[in-house]
Design an enzyme around this catalytic site. Sequence first.
Site, PDB file in Angstrom:
ATOM      1  N   LYS A 103      -2.201  -1.543  -3.886  1.00  0.00           N
ATOM      2  CA  LYS A 103      -3.085  -0.378  -3.801  1.00  0.00           C
ATOM      3  C   LYS A 103      -2.269   0.903  -3.865  1.00  0.00           C
ATOM      4  O   LYS A 103      -1.289   0.996  -3.125  1.00  0.00           O
ATOM      5  CB  LYS A 103      -3.841  -0.457  -2.478  1.00  0.00           C
ATOM      6  N   LYS A 132       0.858  -1.189   0.000  1.00  0.00           N
ATOM      7  CA  LYS A 132       0.000   0.000   0.000  1.00  0.00           C
ATOM      8  C   LYS A 132       0.890   1.233   0.000  1.00  0.00           C
ATOM      9  O   LYS A 132       1.708   1.422   0.905  1.00  0.00           O
ATOM     10  CB  LYS A 132      -0.910  -0.015   1.218  1.00  0.00           C
TER      11      LYS A 132
HETATM   12  C1  PBG Z   1      -7.493   3.130   5.665  1.00  0.00           C
HETATM   13  C2  PBG Z   1      -7.738   3.099   4.207  1.00  0.00           C
HETATM   14  C3  PBG Z   1      -7.588   4.100   3.242  1.00  0.00           C
HETATM   15  C4  PBG Z   1      -8.070   3.572   2.033  1.00  0.00           C
HETATM   16  C5  PBG Z   1      -8.466   2.273   2.294  1.00  0.00           C
HETATM   17  N1  PBG Z   1      -8.230   1.991   3.625  1.00  0.00           N
HETATM   18  C6  PBG Z   1      -7.155   5.510   3.374  1.00  0.00           C
HETATM   19  C7  PBG Z   1      -5.781   5.849   3.670  1.00  0.00           C
HETATM   20  O1  PBG Z   1      -4.906   4.997   3.825  1.00  0.00           O
HETATM   21  O2  PBG Z   1      -5.570   7.040   3.822  1.00  0.00           O
HETATM   22  C8  PBG Z   1      -8.161   4.293   0.734  1.00  0.00           C
HETATM   23  C9  PBG Z   1      -9.205   3.806  -0.201  1.00  0.00           C
HETATM   24  C10 PBG Z   1      -9.520   4.724  -1.328  1.00  0.00           C
HETATM   25  O3  PBG Z   1      -8.879   5.767  -1.548  1.00  0.00           O
HETATM   26  O4  PBG Z   1     -10.476   4.399  -2.052  1.00  0.00           O
HETATM   27  N2  PBG Z   1      -6.184   3.187   6.058  1.00  0.00           N
END
Ligand code: PBG
Length: 323
Positions: free
Chosen positions: A248, A195
């Site tokens: 992601k 991520k």
């Molecule tokens: C929680 C999380 C996030 C997303 C999914 N889980 C936000 C972040 O990390 O700031 C993002 C999902 C999206 O942008 O559609 N940590």
Amino acid sequence: MAFPIQRMRRLRASEALRSLVRETRLVPTQFILPLFACPGEGVRREISSMPGNCQLSIDELVKECAEAAKLGIGGVILFGIPAVKDELASGAYADDGIVQQAVRAVKREVPKLLLMTDVCNCEYTSHGHCGLVVDGEVKNDPSLEWLAKGAVSHARAGADVVAPSDMMDGRVAAIRAALDASGFPDTPILSYAAKFASVFYGPFREAAESTPQFGDRRSYQMDPANGREAMREIELDLEEGADMIMVKPAMPYLDVIRQARDRFEVPLGAYQVSGEFSMLVAAIQKGWLDRDRAILESLTSIRRAGADFILTYFAKDAARLLA
Ligand code: PBG
């Protein structure tokens, strides 16, 4: 042997031929729809930066799930917007937390739908970070306890899959151990393994009201420049017991998806995140892109790169287009 013996256009001449030789296919079961649960009743509050997506009270969220099931979508993943946030992310692991209640309701009303939960703290902390903050720093090891408790509370409520998205080190091992110790040895973990600290989460943070109140997430989420490091993150999560992995965002990271596909023999998901969704929708609304084709081409690209399934805000539209 080349032209004129070889003519690549021969197999493109009709839809029947194109369909025969098509390498990548989209099927509704490959899509997971993200949904946002909020307190109240009869609430459908549209998220302005994500047209068509809403914060949903549990009764409305159940309806959305029933529709998703009818469309044959692979599943849904739940996020929560709690009534109150605090320093300790209490709402993330409370048995009567917003997501835990939503899980129970969905399992009761739409039992066959695959139900995943996002395991993270940022929607529940007053400062918007994914863990315990001490002296302005996000602490790793104390945050693991919250995540483990959160995952167990989701499993207890009936979640089919738990998906940690926080990027703390060791969270998969902590969650696996806690699930096993609590009587949930069969609950799978889908790890947001690679991520990245991405600008494309912007609209989500409006949706989840989880924008960090100071600093950013670069001390725990990955540097967008690092592909090799992504492989190491995935490897470590698998060693810790992840059953499935995720990359992601998706479209700006297709190379990472491909590398992961070639390297690891486990189910691979990709998250077409909020910014990817909103960017496409903005262009569609301006009339610059054709909606249906933009949806299907973007999802096809992510599958072609190697993702088995895709978390996408287009899940319902895509399922309808494929029907
Ligand atoms: C929680 C999380 C996030 C997303 C999914 N889980 C936000 C972040 O990390 O700031 C993002 C999902 C999206 O942008 O559609 N940590």
